[in-house]
Design an enzyme around this catalytic site. Sequence first.
Site, PDB file in Angstrom:
ATOM      1  N   LYS A   1    -150.587 -64.505 -40.634  1.00  0.00           N
ATOM      2  CA  LYS A   1    -150.448 -64.167 -39.207  1.00  0.00           C
ATOM      3  C   LYS A   1    -151.821 -63.711 -38.725  1.00  0.00           C
ATOM      4  O   LYS A   1    -152.306 -62.651 -39.158  1.00  0.00           O
ATOM      5  CB  LYS A   1    -149.480 -62.987 -39.030  1.00  0.00           C
ATOM      6  CG  LYS A   1    -148.035 -63.233 -39.406  1.00  0.00           C
ATOM      7  CD  LYS A   1    -147.271 -61.911 -39.368  1.00  0.00           C
ATOM      8  CE  LYS A   1    -145.797 -62.082 -39.641  1.00  0.00           C
ATOM      9  NZ  LYS A   1    -145.134 -60.783 -39.934  1.00  0.00           N
TER      10      LYS A   1
ATOM     11  N   GLU B   1    -136.527 -62.823 -31.663  1.00  0.00           N
ATOM     12  CA  GLU B   1    -137.161 -64.089 -32.027  1.00  0.00           C
ATOM     13  C   GLU B   1    -136.230 -65.284 -31.813  1.00  0.00           C
ATOM     14  O   GLU B   1    -136.429 -66.352 -32.384  1.00  0.00           O
ATOM     15  CB  GLU B   1    -137.651 -64.008 -33.481  1.00  0.00           C
ATOM     16  CG  GLU B   1    -138.704 -62.917 -33.652  1.00  0.00           C
ATOM     17  CD  GLU B   1    -139.216 -62.751 -35.070  1.00  0.00           C
ATOM     18  OE1 GLU B   1    -138.570 -63.251 -36.017  1.00  0.00           O
ATOM     19  OE2 GLU B   1    -140.270 -62.122 -35.235  1.00  0.00           O
TER      20      GLU B   1
HETATM   21  P1  PGA Z   1    -142.877 -58.433 -36.351  1.00  0.00           P
HETATM   22  O1  PGA Z   1    -141.934 -59.106 -37.392  1.00  0.00           O
HETATM   23  O2  PGA Z   1    -143.644 -59.488 -35.686  1.00  0.00           O
HETATM   24  O3  PGA Z   1    -141.942 -57.686 -35.466  1.00  0.00           O
HETATM   25  O4  PGA Z   1    -143.777 -57.460 -37.081  1.00  0.00           O
HETATM   26  C1  PGA Z   1    -142.428 -59.591 -38.560  1.00  0.00           C
HETATM   27  C2  PGA Z   1    -141.885 -60.955 -38.911  1.00  0.00           C
HETATM   28  O5  PGA Z   1    -141.209 -61.611 -38.087  1.00  0.00           O
HETATM   29  O6  PGA Z   1    -142.196 -61.334 -40.042  1.00  0.00           O
END
Ligand code: PGA
Length: 415
Positions: A343, A217
């Site tokens: 999400k 990320e």
């Molecule tokens: P993920 O991570 O998208 O790999 O499930 C969860 C998050 O960043 O909260």
Amino acid sequence: MKNYRMKKSKIKNIKAREILNSRGEPAIEAEIETNDGNFFASVPSGASKGKYEARELRDKDKRYQGKGVLKAINNIEKIIAPKLKGKNPCEQKKIDEIMRELDGTNNKSKLGANAILAVSIAVCRAGAGAQNIALSRHIAYLSKLKQTKQYPLPCLLMIEGGLHAGNNLDFQEFMLIPAYAKNSFSKNLEMQTEIYHELGKIIEKKFGRTAINVGMEGGFAPPIKSSEQALDLIARAVKKCGSNNKVKIIIDAAASEFYENKKYKINGKIFTNSELLNYYKKLVKKYPIAGIEDPFAENDLQGWQMAKKLPCQFIIGDDLTVTNLEKIKTAKQNNFINAVIIKPNQIGTVSETIDSSKFAADSNIKIFVKHRSGETNDDFIADLAIGIGAYGIMAGAPCRGERTAKYNRLLKLIQ
Ligand code: PGA
């Protein structure tokens, strides 16, 4: 929203195609043609998913080690499209209900949440297109939530661990959150981005050049093991930038990932849930931690019962609540959380995402809209965050195009 009248528009055609997400895995892009033009949407994918999330449909495509999306694409074109042709894209709820009925499961495993959500978001864009208004405004209308004047607080990722990074840090994310809501979105973004770059310099000086590679990320993934090391590095960067008292920290422990046999394994040591609580308490005492996301595993309800003893502002549910209205209601009834992650791909349609957000907002639960680790360049969550009046947005580090796409869209919307 006084002047909002539903316009007439028609879905003429729906197509879907395979694209790649930020991890190089196949993802779906849906394209909807209406009399107002063509509208697109693509959906992300998680790595540390909650057990109770809606299911992505992945097939045994040899090209992608069993992670293909051809079946899900086929479901869009052969099963969903014929039923949605002729419908008005402004009728989001009705369209999402048709798709839910076609799927017929409680976790969207038949057609795939990835197939359903790609269409649902493209429909939402087509609805905004029919109204000739910004997507965020269309979402605000659909959610009928009282709009606040405040934009979501950017919560930028600084350091990564867990499943997202090739280091030995157990907690998944160390993010910043502005300490005061007063600064503008762009000022807050700028301040945190400066801290991020300073952090990079500190890490390089301490561990060498190879340590400034980033995780899934965009956060730094230095070769450290303990949360204290991560927090100390961030504290140094914050201080160097003169931002003490201007930012606080949010930890996403993602505790389900290191929970086994009713125990937690952190840095080689085994913790019971009450020992883990004490560990968090120590961290909160020593560092300016504003919140902890998923401090306990999704199935450790005894642990969650203790979470209210954490002396920090936000106890945030993610794997526990998975953007699911019933799960958020249960967490609220039990007083487990006072903040929640939203999400869209955890639940699989725009209208269910809005319903969950509405309940959270009406129950005084703070909303943080969040990305996934396998992202696309789709910036829908930026409009969503504004449309539902989210308190914060977590879209990763200020690094990598699929992450900055969300922050950049917010910069555009705010102008
Ligand atoms: P993920 O991570 O998208 O790999 O499930 C969860 C998050 O960043 O909260």
